[in-house]
Motif scaffolding. Structure first.
Motif, PDB file in Angstrom:
ATOM      1  N   SER A  82       0.847  -1.189   0.000  1.00 22.56           N
ATOM      2  CA  SER A  82       0.000   0.000   0.000  1.00 22.56           C
ATOM      3  C   SER A  82       0.884   1.240   0.000  1.00 22.56           C
ATOM      4  CB  SER A  82      -0.912   0.019   1.231  1.00 22.56           C
ATOM      5  OG  SER A  82      -1.890  -0.995   1.165  1.00 22.56           O
ATOM      6  N   ASN A  83       0.346   2.332  -0.512  1.00 23.44           N
ATOM      7  CA  ASN A  83       1.113   3.572  -0.530  1.00 23.44           C
ATOM      8  C   ASN A  83       1.246   4.186   0.846  1.00 23.44           C
ATOM      9  OD1 ASN A  83       1.550   3.532  -3.338  1.00 23.44           O
ATOM     10  ND2 ASN A  83      -0.451   4.481  -3.731  1.00 23.44           N
ATOM     11  N   GLU A  84       0.227   3.945   1.696  1.00 16.53           N
ATOM     12  CA  GLU A  84       0.254   4.463   3.060  1.00 16.53           C
ATOM     13  C   GLU A  84      -0.143   3.351   4.029  1.00 16.53           C
ATOM     14  OE1 GLU A  84      -0.794   9.167   2.385  1.00 16.53           O
ATOM     15  OE2 GLU A  84      -2.462   7.785   2.745  1.00 16.53           O
ATOM     16  N   SER A  85       0.203   3.533   5.288  1.00 20.17           N
ATOM     17  CA  SER A  85      -0.099   2.541   6.313  1.00 20.17           C
ATOM     18  C   SER A  85      -1.482   2.764   6.904  1.00 20.17           C
ATOM     19  CB  SER A  85       0.939   2.611   7.443  1.00 20.17           C
ATOM     20  OG  SER A  85       2.234   2.378   6.950  1.00 20.17           O
ATOM     21  N   GLY A  86      -2.105   1.670   7.373  1.00 21.87           N
ATOM     22  CA  GLY A  86      -3.345   1.781   8.117  1.00 21.87           C
ATOM     23  C   GLY A  86      -4.581   1.560   7.285  1.00 21.87           C
ATOM     24  N   SER A  87      -5.669   2.249   7.669  1.00 23.35           N
ATOM     25  CA  SER A  87      -6.957   2.126   7.007  1.00 23.35           C
ATOM     26  C   SER A  87      -7.743   3.406   7.259  1.00 23.35           C
ATOM     27  CB  SER A  87      -7.715   0.915   7.569  1.00 23.35           C
ATOM     28  OG  SER A  87      -8.925   0.705   6.887  1.00 23.35           O
ATOM     29  N   ASP A  88      -8.810   3.598   6.508  1.00 23.82           N
ATOM     30  CA  ASP A  88      -9.635   4.803   6.672  1.00 23.82           C
ATOM     31  C   ASP A  88     -10.438   4.747   7.969  1.00 23.82           C
ATOM     32  OD1 ASP A  88      -8.719   5.581   4.207  1.00 23.82           O
ATOM     33  OD2 ASP A  88     -10.591   5.153   3.138  1.00 23.82           O
ATOM     34  N   HIS A  89     -10.563   5.928   8.616  1.00 27.26           N
ATOM     35  CA  HIS A  89     -11.464   6.124   9.760  1.00 27.26           C
ATOM     36  C   HIS A  89     -12.310   7.364   9.448  1.00 27.26           C
ATOM     37  CE1 HIS A  89      -9.344   3.377  12.645  1.00 27.26           C
ATOM     38  NE2 HIS A  89      -8.336   3.657  11.842  1.00 27.26           N
ATOM     39  N   PRO A  90     -13.402   7.222   8.712  1.00 26.31           N
ATOM     40  CA  PRO A  90     -14.159   8.404   8.286  1.00 26.31           C
ATOM     41  C   PRO A  90     -14.970   9.066   9.389  1.00 26.31           C
ATOM     42  CG  PRO A  90     -15.214   6.404   7.515  1.00 26.31           C
ATOM     43  CD  PRO A  90     -13.901   5.984   8.092  1.00 26.31           C
ATOM     44  N   GLY A  91     -15.175   8.394  10.522  1.00 31.38           N
ATOM     45  CA  GLY A  91     -15.946   8.986  11.604  1.00 31.38           C
ATOM     46  C   GLY A  91     -17.425   9.085  11.300  1.00 31.38           C
ATOM     47  N   THR A  92     -17.965   8.095  10.590  1.00 32.63           N
ATOM     48  CA  THR A  92     -19.368   8.146  10.162  1.00 32.63           C
ATOM     49  C   THR A  92     -20.232   7.083  10.820  1.00 32.63           C
ATOM     50  OG1 THR A  92     -18.799   6.740   8.266  1.00 32.63           O
ATOM     51  CG2 THR A  92     -18.755   9.124   7.923  1.00 32.63           C
ATOM     52  N   ALA A  93     -19.722   6.434  11.856  1.00 29.75           N
ATOM     53  CA  ALA A  93     -20.489   5.365  12.493  1.00 29.75           C
ATOM     54  C   ALA A  93     -21.656   5.947  13.280  1.00 29.75           C
ATOM     55  CB  ALA A  93     -19.599   4.550  13.405  1.00 29.75           C
ATOM     56  N   SER A  94     -22.733   5.183  13.329  1.00 33.61           N
ATOM     57  CA  SER A  94     -23.923   5.613  14.067  1.00 33.61           C
ATOM     58  C   SER A  94     -24.076   4.889  15.397  1.00 33.61           C
ATOM     59  CB  SER A  94     -25.176   5.379  13.217  1.00 33.61           C
ATOM     60  OG  SER A  94     -25.281   4.015  12.839  1.00 33.61           O
ATOM     61  N   ASP A  95     -23.195   3.926  15.678  1.00 32.24           N
ATOM     62  CA  ASP A  95     -23.334   3.145  16.914  1.00 32.24           C
ATOM     63  C   ASP A  95     -22.441   3.645  18.040  1.00 32.24           C
ATOM     64  OD1 ASP A  95     -21.000   2.340  15.564  1.00 32.24           O
ATOM     65  OD2 ASP A  95     -21.053   0.349  16.504  1.00 32.24           O
ATOM     66  N   VAL A  96     -21.641   4.708  17.780  1.00 35.68           N
ATOM     67  CA  VAL A  96     -20.774   5.305  18.797  1.00 35.68           C
ATOM     68  C   VAL A  96     -20.837   6.822  18.652  1.00 35.68           C
ATOM     69  CG1 VAL A  96     -19.173   3.348  18.864  1.00 35.68           C
ATOM     70  CG2 VAL A  96     -18.758   5.205  17.262  1.00 35.68           C
ATOM     71  N   SER A  97     -20.300   7.494  19.634  1.00 34.91           N
ATOM     72  CA  SER A  97     -20.164   8.952  19.535  1.00 34.91           C
ATOM     73  C   SER A  97     -18.873   9.253  18.785  1.00 34.91           C
ATOM     74  CB  SER A  97     -20.140   9.582  20.928  1.00 34.91           C
ATOM     75  OG  SER A  97     -21.353   9.345  21.616  1.00 34.91           O
ATOM     76  N   GLU A  98     -19.011   9.724  17.577  1.00 32.99           N
ATOM     77  CA  GLU A  98     -17.841   9.996  16.749  1.00 32.99           C
ATOM     78  C   GLU A  98     -17.225  11.359  17.102  1.00 32.99           C
ATOM     79  OE1 GLU A  98     -16.297   7.981  15.071  1.00 32.99           O
ATOM     80  OE2 GLU A  98     -17.520   6.639  13.843  1.00 32.99           O
ATOM     81  N   PRO A  99     -15.911  11.494  16.919  1.00 34.25           N
ATOM     82  CA  PRO A  99     -14.986  10.475  16.423  1.00 34.25           C
ATOM     83  C   PRO A  99     -14.509   9.549  17.543  1.00 34.25           C
ATOM     84  CG  PRO A  99     -13.826  12.544  16.673  1.00 34.25           C
ATOM     85  CD  PRO A  99     -15.256  12.813  17.048  1.00 34.25           C
ATOM     86  N   ALA A 100     -14.857   8.272  17.440  1.00 30.12           N
ATOM     87  CA  ALA A 100     -14.381   7.291  18.414  1.00 30.12           C
ATOM     88  C   ALA A 100     -12.901   7.011  18.217  1.00 30.12           C
ATOM     89  CB  ALA A 100     -15.177   6.007  18.274  1.00 30.12           C
ATOM     90  N   SER A 101     -12.415   7.252  17.008  1.00 31.56           N
ATOM     91  CA  SER A 101     -10.999   7.186  16.686  1.00 31.56           C
ATOM     92  C   SER A 101     -10.679   8.434  15.880  1.00 31.56           C
ATOM     93  CB  SER A 101     -10.675   5.940  15.863  1.00 31.56           C
ATOM     94  OG  SER A 101     -10.999   4.765  16.564  1.00 31.56           O
TER      95      SER A 101
END
Length: 463
Positions: free
Chosen positions: A87-106
């Motif tokens: 991969s060009n960069e490390s990790g994965s996306d964290h868009p902060g769009t979840a509805s089951d937690v108070s975002e941004p949980a990460s």
């Protein structure tokens, strides 16, 4: 074992995409690829400079996997490979769009990765996923088309994963447990034993709406190893569905698979891999007058070994539970002789007496013998499944036969003392019903023969 990409869209993607070849490394080699289950681990979110870390993470997962039942018992049935996809960069996306937690949980981040994985998929923070199955399929087709199951290992220490055709798992807390749980879905068709939601609730190995202990699909396990019929909830649609155990790995990480799930997993292993790795002699490789003649099986043995074998010569039992058999000239009849070795698994993780399916593998030697010695010999290997249901039954019992060589199955229904009361044949991929309503209630035997050899029997309970 080889997974054939039948979908024309995936074939098209593979053909028109740039053929990218990546380094494939073997982590575990138990045997030839066409005689083992080939598990392939793909890297996601690892840069080329992090491939040593990827190998370490993948090895950690593999080590944990093969210390847990039933993988540890059937370790010899698996090969494990890694494909180093940069991969060009490390990790994965964290868009902060979840509805089951108070975002941004990460922390909200994006990462330029090969398979474009993301947390917050479908509104759930821990759901780490990519819909780019075409790219995954192309990488596998270009680099390891013999795969049976692939899993995508994502270089992120945030808890997350998902099932589906290609399971995904992070490298964070409980990562190995997540990966093994997700393989339960993807490879073995197991359901979550926490309620997965109305859209995913369905009849499966470990999920049912049946509540009758004598009819439930895991009836042979009721009362053993804490197996029962446990509702998912006390109200709502979840209350209509039941699981076999309260603390299975398909419900809680950190626990073993329950007995019902283990049995289903072993059944799938038997579907994919025959226990006979090789045999000898093969067709026309004998010297005419060299005796004794040595016949042998090279088996893929569970740990501890639970394989059993029966050897018959011209329908007469000549040996049991041996890998080698020596026959003298006096053992053969003038003319054609048939020697058959039948191998089946008698694991205590399979409820053999009450289970509906027989998995077995056979090797048959056809030997033409005369006063001059062995004049000709041909060999044939076969693997088959025999399903018998329902059992117990009052009126009708069904038999389904599936085998590799398009052979026919002969079924004899007999009393316990051996009197044959019904006989029929079932073709490959055929289902045949037998009316046993005239019989008195009691125990009967279904004896099975294929390629002129006895291959097993099952008890029939006539109610």
């Amino acid at each position: 074992m080889k997974r054939i990409l039948l979908a024309s869209t995936l074939i098209l993607v593979s053909l028109i995409s740039n053929s990218q070849n990546f380094e494939v490394e073997t982590l575990k080699l138990s045997g030839e690829t066409n005689k083992r289950i080939n598990l392939v681990i793909l890297s996601e979110g690892y840069q080329s400079s992090e491939f040593d870390k990827f190998k370490t993470d993948a090895t950690s997962f593999m080590t944990d996997m093969f210390t847990q039942s039933p993988f540890k018992e059937y370790t010899n049935y698996f090969n494990v490979y890694i494909i180093k996809v940069p991969s060009n960069e490390s990790g994965s996306d964290h868009p902060g769009t979840a509805s089951d937690v108070s975002e941004p949980a990460s922390p909200i981040t994006t990462a330029d990765t090969y398979f474009n994985t993301s947390y917050d998929s479908f509104g759930t923070h821990r759901l780490l996923y990519s819909s780019d199955y075409a790219t995954i399929s192309t990488v596998l087709a270009n680099n390891f088309p013999e795969y049976d199951q692939s899993i995508v290992l994502v270089n992120s220490d945030v808890y997350g994963g998902s099932g589906g055709t290609f399971p995904f798992t992070s490298t964070g807390t409980s990562a190995n447990e997540i990966a093994i749980h997700e393989l339960g879905h993807s490879m073995f068709d197991l359901k979550d034993e926490y309620y997965p939601g109305d859209a995913l609730a369905a009849e499966a190995i470990n999920m049912t709406q049946e509540t009758n202990p004598s009819l439930v699909k895991w009836k042979n396990w009721i009362g053993t190893n804490n197996i029962g019929i446990y509702p998912y909830a006390s109200s709502g649609n979840a209350a209509n569905w039941n699981r076999p155990h309260q603390t299975c790995k398909m419900r809680y990480l950190g626990y073993d698979f329950c007995a019902v799930c283990k049995e289903g997993m072993i059944e799938k292993i038997h579907d994919l891999v025959a226990p006979i790795d090789s045999y000898n002699p093969v067709s026309n490789t004998l010297e005419p007058n060299t005796f004794p003649v040595n016949f042998g099986l090279n088996l893929i043995k569970p740990v501890p070994n639970t394989l059993e074998s029966t050897w018959t010569l011209n329908s007469n039992n000549v040996a049991n539970n041996v890998d080698e058999l020596a026959l003298e000239a006096s053992d053969f009849n003038e003319g054609e002789n048939t020697l058959t070795a039948v191998v089946f698994d008698n694991s205590p993780m399979l409820k053999i007496d009450n289970h509906n399916t027989i998995h077995a593998s056979t090797v048959t030697w056809k030997i033409n013998y005369s006063s001059l010695g062995i004049e000709d010999m041909t060999t044939k290997e076969n693997s088959f499944n025999i399903e018998m249901y329902p059992n117990p039954t009052e009126n009708t019992i069904n038999f389904t036969f599936k085998n590799r060589n398009n052979s026919t199955l002969k079924i004899e229904i007999a009393t316990i003392d051996g009197k044959i009361i019904n006989s029929t044949s079932v073709a490959n991929l055929e289902t045949k019903s037998i009316d046993i309503s005239p019989l008195q209630s009691g125990i009967y035997l279904a004896n099975f023969y294929t390629d002129n050899a006895f291959v097993g029997s099952k008890k029939i309970v006539k109610q």
